[in-house]
Scaffold this motif. Structure first.
Motif, PDB file in Angstrom:
ATOM      1  N   ASP A  60      -1.405  -4.807  -1.912  1.00 46.17           N
ATOM      2  CA  ASP A  60      -1.130  -5.932  -2.815  1.00 46.17           C
ATOM      3  C   ASP A  60      -2.319  -6.865  -2.999  1.00 46.17           C
ATOM      4  OD1 ASP A  60       1.487  -5.053  -3.133  1.00 46.17           O
ATOM      5  OD2 ASP A  60       2.236  -6.271  -1.468  1.00 46.17           O
ATOM      6  N   VAL A  61      -3.177  -6.950  -1.976  1.00 40.87           N
ATOM      7  CA  VAL A  61      -4.241  -7.954  -1.990  1.00 40.87           C
ATOM      8  C   VAL A  61      -5.613  -7.281  -1.992  1.00 40.87           C
ATOM      9  CG1 VAL A  61      -5.309  -9.865  -0.707  1.00 40.87           C
ATOM     10  CG2 VAL A  61      -2.816  -9.674  -0.844  1.00 40.87           C
ATOM     11  N   ARG A  89      -3.936 -11.284  -5.626  1.00 38.80           N
ATOM     12  CA  ARG A  89      -2.716 -10.514  -5.368  1.00 38.80           C
ATOM     13  C   ARG A  89      -2.283  -9.849  -6.668  1.00 38.80           C
ATOM     14  NH1 ARG A  89       0.655 -10.716  -1.263  1.00 38.80           N
ATOM     15  NH2 ARG A  89      -0.189 -12.750  -0.593  1.00 38.80           N
ATOM     16  N   THR A  91       0.032  -8.594  -9.405  1.00 36.18           N
ATOM     17  CA  THR A  91       1.401  -8.886  -9.847  1.00 36.18           C
ATOM     18  C   THR A  91       2.017  -7.696 -10.581  1.00 36.18           C
ATOM     19  OG1 THR A  91       0.456 -10.000 -11.793  1.00 36.18           O
ATOM     20  CG2 THR A  91       1.074 -11.379  -9.932  1.00 36.18           C
ATOM     21  N   LEU A 108      -5.914 -16.095  -5.353  1.00 35.65           N
ATOM     22  CA  LEU A 108      -5.392 -16.769  -4.164  1.00 35.65           C
ATOM     23  C   LEU A 108      -6.318 -17.917  -3.759  1.00 35.65           C
ATOM     24  CD1 LEU A 108      -4.255 -13.652  -2.108  1.00 35.65           C
ATOM     25  CD2 LEU A 108      -2.889 -15.117  -3.617  1.00 35.65           C
ATOM     26  N   GLU A 172      -6.012  -9.855   4.757  1.00 35.07           N
ATOM     27  CA  GLU A 172      -4.878 -10.719   4.440  1.00 35.07           C
ATOM     28  C   GLU A 172      -4.612 -11.791   5.492  1.00 35.07           C
ATOM     29  OE1 GLU A 172      -1.341  -8.692   3.114  1.00 35.07           O
ATOM     30  OE2 GLU A 172      -2.481  -7.096   2.150  1.00 35.07           O
TER      31      GLU A 172
END
Length: 202
Positions: A60-61, A89, A91, A108, A172
């Motif tokens: 995701d990151v 991140r 979407t 972020l 993360e």
């Protein structure tokens, strides 16, 4: 605020804000991606795939990298250096006609704390020496001692031979102290199990 990013999924390759990542670009789809980035904003999203395959699922990151140096070869290959700008991140992934993948991403916020306590720094340096000696790495420890905390911690996270999931956990981590603690734990784990776990190392 969301933004559109061209992404380069590459297992084991982490990029952190303010850090540099040299890359050799040879696959046609990623040569196209670099050409596109150079013509627009010089930005590429580095992100790790969760698995292998032609179009793997992504973590995701990732981190946006700005192309700050480029050498174009006559056969279409590139040597580039990325400088980390911001973590992002994903979407959603976008349906695009380009050979490279694109996502909609949310930037972020930067980490608020970028310094370690003296004890945290000492623990990291001690464990790093032990790990490097065990792995047979030659390290200029005098140069290491001159690095600021953020460069030291994120530099280790980028180059350490941990598996993709471990490196993603480092990316993360919410702050530098948590990342440092995790690096120490991973070095201790890999120091004990390195031979057994060699197949999972990147």
């Amino acid at each position: 605020m969301s933004t559109r990013l061209s992404i380069f999924p590459l297992g084991g390759a982490l990029l952190f804000p303010h850090m540099h990542l040299p890359l050799h670009i040879f696959e046609p789809r990623y040569r196209s991606m670099v050409s596109d980035a150079l013509a627009r904003d010089r930005r590429i999203g580095m992100i790790q795939p969760r698995e292998g395959g032609e179009k793997p699922a992504l973590f995701d990151v990732g981190c946006v990298g700005q192309i700050i140096d480029v050498e174009a070869h006559e056969d279409g290959r590139y040597d580039i250096v990325l400088q980390g700008v911001s973590l992002f991140r994903v979407t959603r992934e976008l349906e695009v006609p380009t050979p490279f993948r694109q996502v909609e991403a949310e930037m972020l916020p930067a980490e608020s704390k970028t310094d370690l306590s003296l004890g945290e720094r000492a623990s990291l340096e001690m464990e790093s020496r032990r790990f490097a000696d065990a792995q047979g790495y030659a390290v200029d420890w005098e140069a290491v001692s001159r690095l600021d905390d953020q460069s030291l911690v994120n530099g280790i996270a980028q180059i350490a031979p941990f598996d993709a999931a471990s490196k993603q956990a480092l990316l993360e981590a919410p702050d530098i102290a948590t990342r440092t603690e995790l690096i120490v734990q991973l070095m201790q784990f890999y120091g004990r199990h390195g031979d057994d776990e060699a197949g999972t190392l990147q």
